[in-house]
Design a protein around this motif. Sequence first.
Motif, mmCIF file in Angstrom:
data_model
loop_
_atom_site.group_PDB
_atom_site.id
_atom_site.type_symbol
_atom_site.label_atom_id
_atom_site.label_comp_id
_atom_site.label_asym_id
_atom_site.label_seq_id
_atom_site.Cartn_x
_atom_site.Cartn_y
_atom_site.Cartn_z
ATOM 1 N N GLN A 211 1.199 37.024 -13.772
ATOM 2 C CA GLN A 211 0.971 38.243 -14.529
ATOM 3 C C GLN A 211 -0.058 39.169 -13.889
ATOM 4 O OE1 GLN A 211 0.585 37.380 -18.837
ATOM 5 N NE2 GLN A 211 1.645 35.476 -18.406
ATOM 6 N N SER A 212 -0.737 38.693 -12.848
ATOM 7 C CA SER A 212 -1.656 39.572 -12.113
ATOM 8 C C SER A 212 -1.155 39.678 -10.680
ATOM 9 C CB SER A 212 -3.064 38.976 -12.087
ATOM 10 O OG SER A 212 -3.398 38.405 -13.328
ATOM 11 N N PRO A 213 -1.316 40.862 -10.080
ATOM 12 C CA PRO A 213 -0.889 40.986 -8.684
ATOM 13 C C PRO A 213 -1.872 40.217 -7.797
ATOM 14 C CG PRO A 213 -1.967 42.998 -9.424
ATOM 15 C CD PRO A 213 -1.955 42.066 -10.603
ATOM 16 N N THR A 214 -1.373 39.305 -6.990
ATOM 17 C CA THR A 214 -2.247 38.536 -6.106
ATOM 18 C C THR A 214 -2.383 39.281 -4.785
ATOM 19 O OG1 THR A 214 -1.200 36.596 -7.039
ATOM 20 C CG2 THR A 214 -2.641 36.239 -5.161
ATOM 21 N N PRO A 215 -3.608 39.445 -4.330
ATOM 22 C CA PRO A 215 -3.790 40.135 -3.060
ATOM 23 C C PRO A 215 -2.987 39.446 -1.953
ATOM 24 C CG PRO A 215 -5.890 39.812 -4.159
ATOM 25 C CD PRO A 215 -4.874 39.058 -4.956
ATOM 26 N N ARG A 216 -2.408 40.250 -1.100
ATOM 27 C CA ARG A 216 -1.479 39.741 -0.084
ATOM 28 C C ARG A 216 -2.099 38.746 0.883
ATOM 29 N NH1 ARG A 216 3.401 41.139 -0.066
ATOM 30 N NH2 ARG A 216 4.488 40.621 1.843
ATOM 31 N N THR B 155 -14.756 35.982 -3.416
ATOM 32 C CA THR B 155 -14.995 37.389 -3.062
ATOM 33 C C THR B 155 -14.029 38.318 -3.815
ATOM 34 O OG1 THR B 155 -13.551 37.355 -1.126
ATOM 35 C CG2 THR B 155 -15.861 36.789 -0.759
ATOM 36 N N TYR B 156 -12.778 37.907 -3.967
ATOM 37 C CA TYR B 156 -11.831 38.734 -4.748
ATOM 38 C C TYR B 156 -12.290 38.890 -6.197
ATOM 39 C CZ TYR B 156 -8.315 38.990 -1.075
ATOM 40 O OH TYR B 156 -7.659 39.259 0.084
ATOM 41 N N MET B 157 -12.843 37.814 -6.750
ATOM 42 C CA MET B 157 -13.314 37.888 -8.133
ATOM 43 C C MET B 157 -14.499 38.825 -8.247
ATOM 44 S SD MET B 157 -12.956 34.136 -9.843
ATOM 45 C CE MET B 157 -13.042 32.892 -8.600
ATOM 46 N N MET B 158 -15.379 38.773 -7.238
ATOM 47 C CA MET B 158 -16.578 39.614 -7.275
ATOM 48 C C MET B 158 -16.225 41.086 -7.082
ATOM 49 S SD MET B 158 -19.258 37.225 -5.235
ATOM 50 C CE MET B 158 -19.689 35.619 -5.884
ATOM 51 N N GLN C 146 -9.466 24.364 5.323
ATOM 52 C CA GLN C 146 -8.692 25.488 4.779
ATOM 53 C C GLN C 146 -9.028 25.708 3.298
ATOM 54 O OE1 GLN C 146 -6.970 27.525 6.561
ATOM 55 N NE2 GLN C 146 -5.972 28.751 4.980
ATOM 56 N N TYR C 147 -9.270 24.622 2.571
ATOM 57 C CA TYR C 147 -9.638 24.753 1.161
ATOM 58 C C TYR C 147 -10.951 25.514 1.016
ATOM 59 C CZ TYR C 147 -11.509 23.586 -3.421
ATOM 60 O OH TYR C 147 -12.068 23.666 -4.674
ATOM 61 N N THR C 148 -11.911 25.170 1.857
ATOM 62 C CA THR C 148 -13.200 25.869 1.801
ATOM 63 C C THR C 148 -13.002 27.369 2.040
ATOM 64 O OG1 THR C 148 -14.303 23.886 2.608
ATOM 65 C CG2 THR C 148 -15.549 25.927 2.748
ATOM 66 N N ALA C 149 -12.133 27.708 2.993
ATOM 67 C CA ALA C 149 -11.859 29.125 3.282
ATOM 68 C C ALA C 149 -11.218 29.809 2.074
ATOM 69 C CB ALA C 149 -10.957 29.238 4.509
ATOM 70 N N VAL C 150 -10.212 29.159 1.474
ATOM 71 C CA VAL C 150 -9.542 29.743 0.305
ATOM 72 C C VAL C 150 -10.531 29.909 -0.853
ATOM 73 C CG1 VAL C 150 -7.808 29.287 -1.494
ATOM 74 C CG2 VAL C 150 -7.226 28.900 0.900
ATOM 75 N N PHE C 151 -11.355 28.896 -1.057
ATOM 76 C CA PHE C 151 -12.345 28.928 -2.137
ATOM 77 C C PHE C 151 -13.269 30.142 -1.992
ATOM 78 C CE2 PHE C 151 -16.507 27.772 -3.885
ATOM 79 C CZ PHE C 151 -16.187 27.248 -5.124
ATOM 80 N N ARG C 152 -13.792 30.342 -0.791
ATOM 81 C CA ARG C 152 -14.714 31.458 -0.554
ATOM 82 C C ARG C 152 -13.989 32.796 -0.729
ATOM 83 N NH1 ARG C 152 -19.396 29.181 2.340
ATOM 84 N NH2 ARG C 152 -20.210 31.283 2.292
ATOM 85 N N GLU C 153 -12.765 32.842 -0.238
ATOM 86 C CA GLU C 153 -11.981 34.072 -0.340
ATOM 87 C C GLU C 153 -11.747 34.424 -1.818
ATOM 88 O OE1 GLU C 153 -8.731 33.622 2.393
ATOM 89 O OE2 GLU C 153 -7.962 35.622 1.908
ATOM 90 N N LEU C 154 -11.395 33.425 -2.607
ATOM 91 C CA LEU C 154 -11.152 33.671 -4.032
ATOM 92 C C LEU C 154 -12.412 34.197 -4.718
ATOM 93 C CD1 LEU C 154 -8.905 30.586 -4.847
ATOM 94 C CD2 LEU C 154 -8.292 32.964 -5.306
#
Lengths: 234, 234
Positions: free
Chosen positions: A113-118, A173-176, A163-171
């Motif tokens: 229901q939310s657009p996920t950044p590409r 930043t998107y939230m912030m 890779q999980y650590t990278a995804v975690f940090r990325e998420l």
Amino acid sequence: MGEHTVRSFDEELQHVDQLIRDMGDLSGAMVAGAIRALLTSDQALAQNVVADDTIMDAKQRDLDNSAITLIAKRQPMAQDLRAVVGAIRMAGDLERIGDLAKNIAKRVGAVGQSPTPRNLSHSIDAMAQLVLGQVRGVVDLYVARQAEGLKDLRADDQKIDIQYTAVFRELLTYMMEDPRNITACTHLLFCAKNLERIGDHVTNIAENAYFVVTGTQLPLNRPKVDETTTTVPA
Amino acid sequence: MGEHTVRSFDEELQHVDQLIRDMGDLSGAMVAGAIRALLTSDQALAQNVVADDTIMDAKQRDLDNSAITLIAKRQPMAQDLRAVVGAIRMAGDLERIGDLAKNIAKRVGAVGQSPTPRNLSHSIDAMAQLVLGQVRGVVDLYVARQAEGLKDLRADDQKIDIQYTAVFRELLTYMMEDPRNITACTHLLFCAKNLERIGDHVTNIAENAYFVVTGTQLPLNRPKVDETTTTVPA
């Protein structure tokens, strides 16, 4: 096969082994389905994954009962006992992988229901492909009784953790960046965590499979990169 | 007790039962410690919980080996076989509870660096106390062989699920209110999820304990309230 069928010892062992293969194939299919459903917002596919979990649970119950009956009735000696106990443990991890895939599938609606950044889809997909490769690989190596391959595969779990650590940090930043991303990103955070945990279960399976195949344990202290529990981005 | 000690069948059964009690006590202590460490930012206590997990793992390995040897060597009949198989399964869930407590403890550092809103601590504490009550309760009821109590306790998991949904929504709103809350709230989200999963493992233990005590299964379809996977607050 009905429970009243009279089977030879070898047939009983083969039945247990076949159940492990079935559960292995199903876990791969569930993980692949959950990831595709998540990245394409495919609700029907997500429902299939949720439904598959019931089959997985039934297979595990069958395996557990078959294995325990076999041990109690046949008193298998060293190598066979190792195979049966190993099967019980591997089945436990495969069932957990199915459960985690189901949990990802259940989040498809909330994320969709939310657009996920590409770029984010790309990172999660990269992580998911690593995990899927590990799930399929560990079952193939167990079936082929490839001890060395199992050892190498276990070491590869590190790539998932990184890779999980990278995804975690990325998420984070998107939230912030934008509060409207928070809900979807939170669910994606749990999906990524589930993928990371699937990797941990693959590691357990690799260790048990190695023990079944060789009769010796892999060294206990696999280097575990688990940085996100202490991650506090600036 | 060394592995070369000659034990009677009853002593072997008691050894397995004692290990379950030990693991039960340890899991309660680990959950209580992890919660206190989280809510008071007590790093030393958190380290103790992390260290306790090694003891938990060793107990589980001891139990697994004792139980499997007992089955293979003694070929126990119906009720005893049920108790031993039940013990293997309960030990698996107790070990997972220890693991989840450890994971909460490992997040204490990351959470402690941000000020947690006071109301939120209160909600998490309320959830944690429910979970702790369930962990301690299930072990006590198993030791006392109280089948009816186990049935009631399983039903109480719903309260944890409801409280988890409340905490989840609350955390999302804090994150939306102020991006500076996001990192700490993300870790708290995982802590809350871990508490909810501890509740699920207690449910499994209650079901296995009920089966050991009565020889019959509790009805499968416990009402499961898992709303957060579809939660999208406005």
